[in-house]
Every structure is written in structure tokens, then in C-alpha cells.
Write a protein that holds these residues in place. Structure first.
Motif, mmCIF file in Angstrom:
data_model
loop_
_atom_site.group_PDB
_atom_site.id
_atom_site.type_symbol
_atom_site.label_atom_id
_atom_site.label_comp_id
_atom_site.label_asym_id
_atom_site.label_seq_id
_atom_site.Cartn_x
_atom_site.Cartn_y
_atom_site.Cartn_z
ATOM 1 N N SER A 112 -38.273 102.780 -25.384
ATOM 2 C CA SER A 112 -37.007 102.416 -24.727
ATOM 3 C C SER A 112 -35.887 102.572 -25.746
ATOM 4 N N ILE A 113 -34.871 103.329 -25.360
ATOM 5 C CA ILE A 113 -33.762 103.589 -26.281
ATOM 6 C C ILE A 113 -32.514 102.890 -25.749
ATOM 7 N N LEU A 156 -24.704 102.223 -14.084
ATOM 8 C CA LEU A 156 -24.821 103.238 -15.132
ATOM 9 C C LEU A 156 -26.294 103.455 -15.470
ATOM 10 N N SER A 157 -27.084 102.369 -15.454
ATOM 11 C CA SER A 157 -28.523 102.492 -15.768
ATOM 12 C C SER A 157 -29.240 103.367 -14.752
ATOM 13 N N SER A 209 -25.687 97.770 -21.741
ATOM 14 C CA SER A 209 -25.338 96.854 -20.650
ATOM 15 C C SER A 209 -24.777 97.682 -19.488
ATOM 16 N N ASP A 210 -24.890 97.168 -18.279
ATOM 17 C CA ASP A 210 -24.219 97.817 -17.145
ATOM 18 C C ASP A 210 -22.826 97.241 -16.937
ATOM 19 N N ASP A 211 -22.494 96.260 -17.770
ATOM 20 C CA ASP A 211 -21.139 95.683 -17.700
ATOM 21 C C ASP A 211 -20.241 96.411 -18.706
ATOM 22 N N PRO A 212 -18.958 96.460 -18.413
ATOM 23 C CA PRO A 212 -18.070 97.205 -19.324
ATOM 24 C C PRO A 212 -17.874 96.497 -20.658
ATOM 25 N N VAL A 213 -18.099 97.225 -21.739
ATOM 26 C CA VAL A 213 -17.797 96.758 -23.100
ATOM 27 C C VAL A 213 -17.012 97.897 -23.747
ATOM 28 N N GLU A 243 -33.812 96.171 -18.332
ATOM 29 C CA GLU A 243 -35.051 96.766 -18.849
ATOM 30 C C GLU A 243 -35.100 96.728 -20.377
ATOM 31 N N LEU A 244 -33.919 96.809 -20.989
ATOM 32 C CA LEU A 244 -33.860 96.743 -22.461
ATOM 33 C C LEU A 244 -34.270 95.352 -22.914
ATOM 34 N N ALA A 245 -33.759 94.327 -22.227
ATOM 35 C CA ALA A 245 -34.143 92.942 -22.567
ATOM 36 C C ALA A 245 -35.649 92.764 -22.369
#
Ligand code: FO1
Length: 332
Positions: free
Chosen positions: A42-43, A124-125, A145-149, A191-193
Motif C-alpha cells: 500500500s502506497i 479521489l481514492s 486522505s480523501d479530504d482536502p489538504v 485503506e491506508l489506516a
């Protein structure tokens, strides 16, 4: 390290999580993708560079990783596509449009498609996963994240969105600090978490990306640092400092502007409390004793170099897992 669960020694075939940003990180992600089976890698990718441009949502680091893993990346720049044509840019220029951010004709299709699908409500994911499967990429490329940063570079001439600093201003303004708007409200990509909390995790590899511009946004996402303290595998970083200077990009310049030496010790201290191991291209004083050090060529010019470094990073993590503590003793 706090909260680490002791695990069965040595899991040389467990899952691997890589955290990476732009061009440098994508090179090691490619090496890892050739060593670790697709469904076990997982990247986590920086999205702080993302921005709206010409009405399009651009995700440069996601695209750099996807193109690199798919063998489609421009080998000269590391970003954008190989075999590109520039009719759109040339025509845009003739119409007086903004051309400081170069978008090739084939690359444009990705930005248009992503923008349409985001507008239609896809995450985005989900979009990234679908594009990866269409590009034949087996590893999981996950936005942080799928939230904007949004990475904001605070410079001597005021705050600047990342791409305006990095591309339009060519990293010229002196950097005072780097902030990540929205990070405290953002949620780590699901999925990253989950990948970070897998009981069979073999290693977390922080790729040799710019720590300030490409890795810090990932670490700034709410809960990410806490997750990294909980992982049951070693977190190892590959130092992006090679031959005493940054390989590419503004890292050495920013290090100096932030008052740091361009050194492995600066990288070690930057990740202190998160990493158990640091891979460096040469021995160096000043690396905290609780961080294991592996000395290994970290220059990645060829695919073999990338695969070799990926193998070395994973066996370094395995050594730490197997002899957890002895490596530190040797160095103490
Ligand atoms: N970097 C540049 O220095 N100049 C560009 O014109 C440029 C265009 C571009 C287009 C698509 C894309 O995915 C990346 C692009 N990059 C460009 C790289 C981009 O600035 C990335 O943010 C860096 O690679 C840092 O991560």
C-alpha cells in the motif's frame, strides 16, 4: 516507541506500507512494487500538492506515482507522461492562457477525467483505484486522505500555494515555514489506516521524498502520527540526502532556510519519535542513538538501483524486527 505490540519475530512476507510524495519517493515505490506482491503493498501518497488549475483538479504526486509504477512517467522530469505532445499547451498559450504549469495532451485526459468524476461525487481514492487498474498497477496507490489538504509555503514574500512556490516561482522565495491547510480536519484514507494496523505488517517505509514538502503533509493528517506509533512493524526512512546534498528539488535550499544542516542527522531528527531505522549513503555523526542506521547506496538511477534499495529497506526492517534492540546496542 510507545504502544508498540511485540510481534512474532521476522515476518519476511508481510504487508508493506510506503509513504511517499513526488519524484524521489515514486522511484522507491517502483522498486518496492517489484519486490512486494501487489496486494501486499500500500502506497500512501501526498495530496498536499493538489490544486485547482484551469478549472481542473490536479493531483501531481498521485499521478507521478501512478505513471512511475505504470512505466509511463517522463524519464527526464519524473512527472507527466513519456511520449507526450503539447498541442493543448501551445494553443492555450496562443489564446493567452496560463501555461506556467505544463500539461501534456495525454496527461490532460487524466486531469479532465478525474475532475469530471470528482464533480460526480466519486472520491479521489475510488478514482485513483480505478485508474490504477486501467493502467495495470497491482499495488494500492492511496491518497493520504480523501479530504482536502493544501500545502502552503510561508515565504519571505508571504504565503504561497505549493505549486506557485514550486513551479511558478521555481522555489526562489526563502521559506520560513510550511503549513498544511485542512490537515487537522482531514481523515487518514481508510485503506491506508487499515494497512498500517494489519497484524502481519512487515515494514513502513518513508520514501526519500522531500520531508518538508512531501512527507510532512502526510504526517500532518489527523491521526497519522498516532497510527504510526501503533504499527506493529518497524518504520524505516530512506534519507533523501545523497552525497551531502539533496538529489533533486529544493530540499537542500529549504533545509538551509529553516536553519538546518543538509545532513542525515537533520532527517533523523525530523522523523525522531516516528522511525526506528534510517538508511543513509554514508556514516554520519549526530544521528540519535535510538535510531538504527543502515549504510547503503541510496542513489536510484536505474530500475535495478530502485529494486536493490527496496530490498535493502525491507531487510533492514526485518533485521530490526528480528533483533529489535540489538542494532541499537551495537551502535550505542
Ligand atoms: N513540475 C514543474 O516543475 N513544472 C511543471 O510544469 C510541472 C507540471 C506538472 C504537471 C502534472 C504533474 O502531475 C506534475 C507536474 N509537475 C511540474 C511536478 C509537480 O510540480 C509536483 O508537485 C512535483 O513533482 C513535486 O511533487
Amino acid at each position: 516507541m510507545t504502544g508498540r505490540q511485540e510481534l512474532p519475530k521476522g515476518k519476511p512476507h508481510g504487508d508493506v506500507v510506503a509513504l511517499c510524495g513526488g519524484v524521489g519517493g515514486a522511484k522507491l515505490a517502483l522498486g518496492l512494487s517489484r519486490v512486494v506482491p501487489g496486494d501486499q503493498l500500500s502506497i500512501g501518497v501526498n495530496t498536499g500538492d493538489d490544486f485547482k488549475h484551469l478549472g481542473l483538479h490536479i493531483s501531481p504526486d498521485i499521478d507521478t506515482v501512478m505513471y512511475t509504477l505504470a512505466g509511463l512517467a517522463n524519464p527526464e522530469t519524473g512527472w507527466g507522461r513519456v511520449d507526450e505532445t503539447w498541442n493543448f499547451m501551445e494553443t492555450l498559450s496562443s489564446l493567452g492562457g496560463e501555461t506556467w504549469f505544463q500539461l501534456g495532451d495525454r496527461d490532460m485526459a487524466l486531469h479532465v477525467e478525474r475532475t469530471c468524476r470528482l464533480r460526480a461525487g466519486e472520491t479521489l481514492s475510488a478514482i485513483t483505484a480505478d485508474i490504477c487498474s486501467r493502467l495495470g498497477i497491482a499495488s494500492r496507490v492511496l491518497p493520504m486522505s480523501d479530504d482536502p489538504v493544501r500545502t502552503l509555503v510561508e515565504t519571505e514574500t508571504g504565503p504561497m500555494p505549493f505549486q506557485n512556490y514550486f513551479v511558478e516561482q521555481r522555489c526562489k522565495p526563502a521559506v520560513r515555514s510550511v503549513t498544511f491547510a485542512g490537515a487537522e480536519r482531514a481523515t487518514t484514507q481508510r485503506e491506508l489506516a487499515a494497512a498500517l494496523l494489519k497484524p502481519n505488517l512487515r515494514a513502513v517505509v518513508i520514501c526519500p521524498s522531500n520531508p518538508y514538502l512531501s512527507v510532512d503533509p502526510i504526517l500532518a493528517v489527523a491521526g497519522m502520527r498516532e497510527l504510526l506509533h501503533k504499527v506493529c512493524a518497524p518504520v524505516v526512512a530512506v534519507s533523501p540526502v545523497v552525497g551531502g546534498k539533496a538529489v533533486k528539488g529544493p530540499m537542500a535550499k529549504i533545509m538551509g532556510e529553516l536553519g538546518h544542516k543538509v545532513s542525515h542527522a537533520t532527517i533523523a531528527n525530523h522523523y525522531a519519535g516516528l522511525i526506528e531505522g534510517l538508511m543513509v549513503d554514508c556514516e554520519e555523526e549526530g544521528i540519535p542513538g535510538n535510531i538504527s542506521v543502515a549504510v547503503q547506496s541510496t542513489m536510484m538511477k536505474t530500475l535495478d538501483d530502485k529494486i536493490e534499495l527496496a530490498r535493502a529497506a525491507l531487510s533492514f526492517a526485518d533485521d530490526i524486527t528480528a533483533g529489535r534492540g540489538t542494532l541499537q546496542e551495537q551502535r550505542a
